[in-house]
Scaffold this motif. Sequence first.
Motif, PDB file in Angstrom:
ATOM      1  N   LEU A 220       1.754   2.765  -3.293  1.00 46.44           N
ATOM      2  CA  LEU A 220       0.552   3.305  -3.960  1.00 46.44           C
ATOM      3  C   LEU A 220       0.173   4.662  -3.373  1.00 46.44           C
ATOM      4  O   LEU A 220      -0.220   5.580  -4.104  1.00 46.44           O
ATOM      5  N   ALA A 221       0.297   4.771  -2.054  1.00 51.68           N
ATOM      6  CA  ALA A 221      -0.039   6.045  -1.413  1.00 51.68           C
ATOM      7  C   ALA A 221       0.971   7.123  -1.820  1.00 51.68           C
ATOM      8  O   ALA A 221       0.596   8.268  -2.115  1.00 51.68           O
ATOM      9  N   VAL A 222       2.247   6.754  -1.866  1.00 44.13           N
ATOM     10  CA  VAL A 222       3.279   7.717  -2.258  1.00 44.13           C
ATOM     11  C   VAL A 222       3.034   8.162  -3.710  1.00 44.13           C
ATOM     12  O   VAL A 222       3.159   9.351  -4.049  1.00 44.13           O
TER      13      VAL A 222
ATOM     14  N   GLY B  24       0.223   8.406  -5.203  1.00 42.71           N
ATOM     15  CA  GLY B  24      -0.871   9.372  -5.206  1.00 42.71           C
ATOM     16  C   GLY B  24      -0.404  10.743  -4.762  1.00 42.71           C
ATOM     17  O   GLY B  24      -0.721  11.762  -5.386  1.00 42.71           O
ATOM     18  N   ILE B  25       0.394  10.764  -3.688  1.00 48.64           N
ATOM     19  CA  ILE B  25       0.789  12.063  -3.113  1.00 48.64           C
ATOM     20  C   ILE B  25       1.794  12.791  -4.008  1.00 48.64           C
ATOM     21  O   ILE B  25       1.608  13.967  -4.334  1.00 48.64           O
ATOM     22  N   VAL B  26       2.853  12.108  -4.406  1.00 48.72           N
ATOM     23  CA  VAL B  26       3.929  12.847  -5.084  1.00 48.72           C
ATOM     24  C   VAL B  26       3.828  12.852  -6.610  1.00 48.72           C
ATOM     25  O   VAL B  26       4.471  13.677  -7.251  1.00 48.72           O
TER      26      VAL B  26
ATOM     27  N   PHE C 285       0.665  11.617  -8.841  1.00 44.45           N
ATOM     28  CA  PHE C 285      -0.612  11.819  -9.543  1.00 44.45           C
ATOM     29  C   PHE C 285      -1.032  13.279  -9.575  1.00 44.45           C
ATOM     30  O   PHE C 285      -1.554  13.767 -10.569  1.00 44.45           O
ATOM     31  N   PHE C 286      -0.805  13.972  -8.454  1.00 43.45           N
ATOM     32  CA  PHE C 286      -1.261  15.363  -8.419  1.00 43.45           C
ATOM     33  C   PHE C 286      -0.420  16.256  -9.318  1.00 43.45           C
ATOM     34  O   PHE C 286      -0.913  17.228  -9.886  1.00 43.45           O
ATOM     35  N   LEU C 287       0.852  15.896  -9.436  1.00 44.25           N
ATOM     36  CA  LEU C 287       1.726  16.645 -10.339  1.00 44.25           C
ATOM     37  C   LEU C 287       1.159  16.571 -11.759  1.00 44.25           C
ATOM     38  O   LEU C 287       1.011  17.571 -12.456  1.00 44.25           O
ATOM     39  N   GLU C 288       0.827  15.348 -12.115  1.00 44.26           N
ATOM     40  CA  GLU C 288       0.287  15.081 -13.444  1.00 44.26           C
ATOM     41  C   GLU C 288      -1.064  15.794 -13.632  1.00 44.26           C
ATOM     42  O   GLU C 288      -1.277  16.505 -14.612  1.00 44.26           O
ATOM     43  N   ALA C 289      -1.949  15.598 -12.641  1.00 43.68           N
ATOM     44  CA  ALA C 289      -3.308  16.114 -12.778  1.00 43.68           C
ATOM     45  C   ALA C 289      -3.347  17.640 -12.777  1.00 43.68           C
ATOM     46  O   ALA C 289      -4.087  18.262 -13.542  1.00 43.68           O
ATOM     47  N   THR C 290      -2.516  18.254 -11.933  1.00 42.48           N
ATOM     48  CA  THR C 290      -2.562  19.711 -11.800  1.00 42.48           C
ATOM     49  C   THR C 290      -2.031  20.383 -13.060  1.00 42.48           C
ATOM     50  O   THR C 290      -2.645  21.317 -13.587  1.00 42.48           O
ATOM     51  N   PHE C 291      -0.892  19.896 -13.531  1.00 43.77           N
ATOM     52  CA  PHE C 291      -0.263  20.578 -14.665  1.00 43.77           C
ATOM     53  C   PHE C 291      -0.858  20.181 -16.012  1.00 43.77           C
ATOM     54  O   PHE C 291      -0.627  20.834 -17.017  1.00 43.77           O
TER      55      PHE C 291
ATOM     56  N   GLY D 171       0.808  -1.216   0.000  1.00 46.31           N
ATOM     57  CA  GLY D 171       0.000   0.000   0.000  1.00 46.31           C
ATOM     58  C   GLY D 171       0.841   1.265   0.000  1.00 46.31           C
ATOM     59  O   GLY D 171       0.457   2.277  -0.593  1.00 46.31           O
ATOM     60  N   ALA D 172       2.012   1.193   0.679  1.00 48.03           N
ATOM     61  CA  ALA D 172       2.821   2.412   0.829  1.00 48.03           C
ATOM     62  C   ALA D 172       3.232   3.014  -0.525  1.00 48.03           C
ATOM     63  O   ALA D 172       3.013   4.211  -0.750  1.00 48.03           O
TER      64      ALA D 172
END
Lengths: 511, 381
Positions: free
Chosen positions: A101-103, A105-107, A109-115, A98-99
Amino acid sequence: MVEQMDLTMVNWARAQFAMTAMYHWVFVPLTLGLSFLIAFYESIYVKTGNEQWKRIAKFWMTLFGINFAIGVATGIILEFEFGTNWSNYSWMVGDIFGAPLAVEGIVAFFLEATFFAVMFFGWERVSKKFHLFSTWMVAVGSNLSALWILVANGWMQFPTGMIFNPDTARFEMQNFWAVLFSPVAISKFTHTTSSGFLYASLFVITISSWYLLKGKHVQMARKSILVAAVFGLLSSGYVVFTGDEAAYNDAHRQPMKLAAFEGLWEGQKGAGLVAAGIANPSKQLNDDKPPFLFEIRIPGMLSLMANRTPGSFVPGIKDLVYGNEAENIKGVEEKMRRGKLAVEQLALYKKAKREGATPTAESALARFDQNKAYLGFGYLQSPEEAVPPVSTVFYAFHIMVILGGFFLLLFLLFLVFALKNSLAQQKWLLFLGAISVFLGFMAGQCGWIVAEVGRQPWAIQNLLPVSVARSNLTAGAVQTTFFMFLTIFTILLVAEIGIMLRQIKIGPEGE
Amino acid sequence: MFGNLDLSVLQKLWWIIDSLVGSLFLFLTFVQGGQTLLWQLGKTPVEKSLMINSLGRKWELTFTTLVLFGGALLAAFPKFYATSFGGAYWVWILILFTFVIQAVSYEFRKKPGNLLGEKVYEVFLFINGSVGILLIGAAVGTFFTGSNFSLNEYNLVSWTNPLRGLEAAFSLFNLSLGLFLVFNARILGGMYLVNNIDFTGYADFEARTRKWVLINLLCALPFLLYVLISLVVMDGFGVDPATGVVSLVSGKYLSNLLAMPLVLILLLLGLILVIWGVISTAFTARRNGIWFGGVGTVLVGLVVFFIASFNHTAFYPSKAYLQSSLTIHNASSSHYTLTAMTYVALFVPLVLAYIAYVWRLMDTQKISAAEVTGKEADEMY
């Protein structure tokens, strides 16, 4: 646990995961590689100020966007399938698996989604440089996502940095860095992402070759090819290098996989590598039939690849199943005996603990500890179960390797003719280029077949077979969702292809 | 640093982090809410296009937050992940399905050659915004009403209801929570659109959007009241801190609220903020209602997660076998994993900062009709 096994359900769950992963891998490698190619095109635009490079970047961006959405759609199903179809797995290894997968998401996926939004809709809203930065962030974010999921996959192939906790009946992480920097995780990441770069380069070459064959968008196609050929050539060289590393890892951590993809039934010193061959379909583990109907073998090469020493011993499938005392290889039968002891002692330990019988619990735990390395083997029904489908893995591996060599040559030729500015005259090469993405797709799928079918019957190598990792579901439920996802993914794939073809026909704006 | 923290502190910390991610997801469901308003508010192709393009620039954030929520639950509370996803199979499968069809709809809807046609993708968006959110609400409702499962001594789950999780949608409480979330998403969706669109020349569209924010609040209120009253009067699943034995405790969630005054304050503040967001959107010319509504939703979301789990409460109770119920202490990962992930969580403020920066950068200039119909129109959703 063992008594409750329902192999039909397991097979449907495996089929569903394989189907989702294979669909996912149609789209994701394009995302991984195309994001960098777009970043290259846009960087050239920002550097030179030449608007044509901007149009090139925007054209590939359009195709990237169409592809990206469906990659995301298949990805979410993969993540949650661990829980829905493989809940025992999720519990038993969630502490470790799980770790990452959580990392992710945090570091990542948001980079990808935001930009992503800036990359697509920010041309008129942000500065040229910030837009370029966003494009690079999408590329970095996409590939960082791949890092974490591949670390998780690498851990399944070579479990490390953890310990089994008998009280909770699960594996628990002891060393995050050992999980992250496991040699298998590293080679998995480098091999897989570079194969994505290669695939995306083929995608650009395919469409650009088609334009050149049709005499359309010629300038744009030439420029696109030049960058893609350089990227593809570097990537394919790296794919070969990391592939060799992956094979070396298999030899030492998953020798059964190596023996299966090489069709090596009997271990040998100075083992040869099968460059091409036709596997004998009637070959069984316990017969002496020849393994191949036809083969071209490179002497000593397999030993060199597996151990970096040409004359060294490489164990075959029979050695691994039945053992080989001379080479100090324990057979599966022996491992199963010890695995069953581990399972029994674990049950005894838990019962004694529940009843407060401390001495019994302690002695059971001591015996469990002696045998826990073979825990997974305790759930196998027969030694033969430890052998993956040999022919499937053999052909998948060889198709992948042969295509890998072909791509290297193809990129080199495209680069040479692009530099000579005579691509348009090489119709034969353009024709090869125009079909190359399909070959790239095939190579990528074959790679995953080698990696995942080749490690059967294990969900976690040697520790957790797929038959135990499953959820407690009926086969009918998983069968229903299998067809549900198959239908929707197929519809979406057809839609995507339709949209892509239309966009390719329209071509880049202003060209 | 974090390695010295007690396991129970790390478990609480990770429950708070997961709750925050879950609550942020509830805020970001303004995307889903907006999707269900498409036909109600978008009376012309340009209006529809404005809505789709406004929402389409944020859908990935919502989606990613949901993915992170799943990943963080697996990492921090793997027993919950295994029990709920492997047990309540159908409810999760249907939720996922609605997100699959959402993921492609923005990109594919207007593209030529999209096989299914524009309408079908709009229906996909509606299904995601309605059925998807309703079922998420029903699933969260089981934190209070319980589920039908048992765990054996190896912690492997067996579900005792053949509907495999869909039965959650047949509980009035769960259904009410689900419907409240649907209407709340629509409230947030409307407020977001008011904030994000340049309505110059589209006064009717703006008035309609503002009006529907109020109507959706009125629709949400009965469900909210039912949920709140039920929470106050219902029995809850308490855990004896000494023995770990789970039992039904009368008025448990009310006593949780009273035992945690800060949580009670968060609830009141959250509700006030949402209502203020609606009032300021419906009755004034302000455009910032989404921020009040958003923060309010996050606060209310946190309260829901906190009263379900803190103060010795089983957050994922089993109606079938009370002692199989999950608490944040028996469902969590190991001390080592929680510690390692806490270091990773230090990135969260950085992530939130760049999201906020990019959001501001992109939204300073509102989406206008000129943009969605201009020369770049074929690059729009």
